[in-house]
Design a protein around this motif. Structure first.
Motif, PDB file in Angstrom:
ATOM      1  N   ALA A 168      26.058  48.257  49.614  1.00  0.00           N
ATOM      2  CA  ALA A 168      27.295  47.923  50.321  1.00  0.00           C
ATOM      3  C   ALA A 168      27.783  46.510  50.017  1.00  0.00           C
ATOM      4  N   VAL A 169      26.858  45.541  49.911  1.00  0.00           N
ATOM      5  CA  VAL A 169      27.253  44.151  49.669  1.00  0.00           C
ATOM      6  C   VAL A 169      27.863  44.010  48.279  1.00  0.00           C
TER       7      VAL A 169
ATOM      8  N   LYS B  89      22.156  38.784  43.667  1.00  0.00           N
ATOM      9  CA  LYS B  89      23.073  38.510  42.569  1.00  0.00           C
ATOM     10  C   LYS B  89      23.017  39.660  41.575  1.00  0.00           C
ATOM     11  N   TRP B  90      24.134  40.359  41.414  1.00  0.00           N
ATOM     12  CA  TRP B  90      24.246  41.419  40.429  1.00  0.00           C
ATOM     13  C   TRP B  90      25.195  40.951  39.333  1.00  0.00           C
ATOM     14  N   ILE B  91      24.809  41.147  38.078  1.00  0.00           N
ATOM     15  CA  ILE B  91      25.669  40.726  36.982  1.00  0.00           C
ATOM     16  C   ILE B  91      26.077  41.929  36.127  1.00  0.00           C
TER      17      ILE B  91
ATOM     18  N   THR C 258      29.211  46.393  46.471  1.00  0.00           N
ATOM     19  CA  THR C 258      30.465  47.140  46.451  1.00  0.00           C
ATOM     20  C   THR C 258      31.598  46.336  47.080  1.00  0.00           C
ATOM     21  N   GLU C 259      31.330  45.758  48.238  1.00  0.00           N
ATOM     22  CA  GLU C 259      32.346  44.969  48.938  1.00  0.00           C
ATOM     23  C   GLU C 259      32.785  43.771  48.094  1.00  0.00           C
ATOM     24  N   ASN C 260      31.820  43.039  47.551  1.00  0.00           N
ATOM     25  CA  ASN C 260      32.145  41.844  46.762  1.00  0.00           C
ATOM     26  C   ASN C 260      32.910  42.197  45.498  1.00  0.00           C
ATOM     27  N   PHE C 261      32.484  43.262  44.825  1.00  0.00           N
ATOM     28  CA  PHE C 261      33.132  43.637  43.567  1.00  0.00           C
ATOM     29  C   PHE C 261      34.560  44.117  43.802  1.00  0.00           C
ATOM     30  N   LEU C 262      34.746  44.998  44.785  1.00  0.00           N
ATOM     31  CA  LEU C 262      36.063  45.584  44.992  1.00  0.00           C
ATOM     32  C   LEU C 262      37.066  44.612  45.600  1.00  0.00           C
ATOM     33  N   THR C 263      36.601  43.700  46.447  1.00  0.00           N
ATOM     34  CA  THR C 263      37.530  42.807  47.150  1.00  0.00           C
ATOM     35  C   THR C 263      37.673  41.425  46.512  1.00  0.00           C
ATOM     36  N   LYS C 264      36.659  40.989  45.748  1.00  0.00           N
ATOM     37  CA  LYS C 264      36.705  39.631  45.185  1.00  0.00           C
ATOM     38  C   LYS C 264      36.909  39.617  43.674  1.00  0.00           C
ATOM     39  N   ASP C 265      36.057  40.321  42.952  1.00  0.00           N
ATOM     40  CA  ASP C 265      36.069  40.193  41.495  1.00  0.00           C
ATOM     41  C   ASP C 265      37.026  41.149  40.785  1.00  0.00           C
TER      42      ASP C 265
END
Length: 363
Positions: free
Chosen positions: A262-263, A309-311, A265-272
């Motif tokens: 979830a974390v 941290k996922w890259i 997914t949220e960061n990727f879809l809303t930030k990056d």
């Protein structure tokens, strides 16, 4: 798409019938391109001629997914360098386009830590090498030293997880000139020459930090435009590193709302996500219709989930594989594979899910 009421024509591009193919394309409203860069050239055709044909279709008002420029820039391995400063990137990701910069840069990064070297043109893991110093004598600070030509490297190729041992000089020679008297004996299916033709012809190598937790598996985010439609956890076969299909890896399928991720997914879809296309130099291009992002866990073991941290390992928008349909994939060892080899219940679920999500996005 067919189940949603659209008329869909499957048309094979044959380079000897180039003009006939593009004359037919003028009759369509939209074109979905399913072809990896380089495949047309490998078949005896002209990739640039095909790409120019698709650009003309766009000028006629036809939507092309993905456009030639999106396919080239998003699919190129140096895309990882362009997103290095985003949350999903690593700032020590480097790209090489010439023999001199590659030799100098690789000797320096290799002396500091294990690396992943990726060629630009390969697919299914061919030409992607996970490399370690056999001596294990890494310097404590980047730039403190550079490897000598005779230092030995333990190397695993991602397409089949086979292992080879070569010197630094032999690896550089293979990457630049292929199989020569100076490159030693190779068991790789590839031929090297990764920089051939220079940057303009797609000759490049990407040098990325090795993340040891890749043995736990990587995540493939399946996207339809800006909507996540599914997550695949791809775990390598025991003792391997690559989770490419056909290497004995284990695939686990999750829905887009999976709480384990979830974390991320949220960061990727809303930030990056909104930053990806501009970072790749594609700000004026639409997000691909169907594309994927592969993520590797780069955090230390024990890091709380909310701080992980996922890259990005790579983007793919050219010919995205349908993992649940691998049973129908024709390979050397399965030349007669067919659609009927896919389990019926899985087929029904896949049809319902994808027809619904695609129709909602397209209409």
């Amino acid at each position: 798409m067919i189940k949603s009421g659209m008329s869909c024509q499957l048309v094979h591009y044959v380079h000897d019938e180039h003009d006939k193919f593009f004359a037919f394309c003028t009759l369509l409203d939209a074109i979905i391109v399913r072809c990896n860069p380089g495949q047309i050239k490998a078949d005896g055709g002209d990739q640039a001629k095909f790409d120019d044909g698709m650009r003309k279709m766009r000028k006629l008002g036809k939507q092309v997914w993905p456009s030639p420029d999106v396919m080239e820039f998003m699919g190129a391995k140096d895309a990882l360098c362009k997103v290095a400063k985003l949350n999903i990137g690593r700032e020590d990701t480097l790209a090489y386009y010439s023999e001199s910069t590659f030799a100098e840069g690789f000797k320096k990064t290799m002396a500091f830590q294990p690396r992943v070297i990726k060629q630009n043109r390969g697919s299914s893991g061919e030409g992607i090498w996970i490399i370690k110093l056999m001596s294990g004598k890494y310097c404590s600070t980047y730039g403190d030293r550079s490897c000598e030509d005779d230092e030995k490297l333990a190397m695993m190729e991602a397409n089949d997880n086979h292992v080879e041992v070569h010197t630094v000089a032999e690896f550089i020679e293979f990457c630049v000139n292929g199989r020569t008297d100076k490159s030693g004996t190779w068991t790789s299916k590839g031929v090297g020459k990764y920089l051939e033709g220079g940057k303009e012809a797609g000759g490049q190598l990407v040098d990325q930090r090795f993340c040891p937790r890749i043995v736990e598996g990587e995540l493939r985010y399946n996207m339809v435009v800006d909507t996540l439609v599914g997550i695949i956890h791809k775990k390598p076969k025991e003792g391997g590193i690559s989770a490419v299909g056909g290497t004995g890896s284990i695939y686990t399928f999750y829905g887009p709302e999976e709480q384990k991720f979830a974390v991320l997914t949220e960061n990727f879809l809303t930030k990056d996500l909104k930053e990806v296309m501009p970072a790749l130099g594609l700000a004026d291009e639409p997000i691909p219709l169907w594309w994927t992002t592969d993520f590797i866990l780069a955090s230390e073991v024990g890091t709380p989930p909310e701080q992980e941290k996922w890259i990005v390992g790579e983007f793919n928008c050219s010919c995205v594989g349908i993992s649940k349909c691998l049973a129908a994939y024709c390979k050397d060892d399965t030349p007669n594979a067919c659609y009927t080899d896919i389990a019926e219940e899985r087929t029904r679920r896949r049809r319902r899910k994808w027809a619904t999500s695609w129709a909602a996005k397209l209409c």
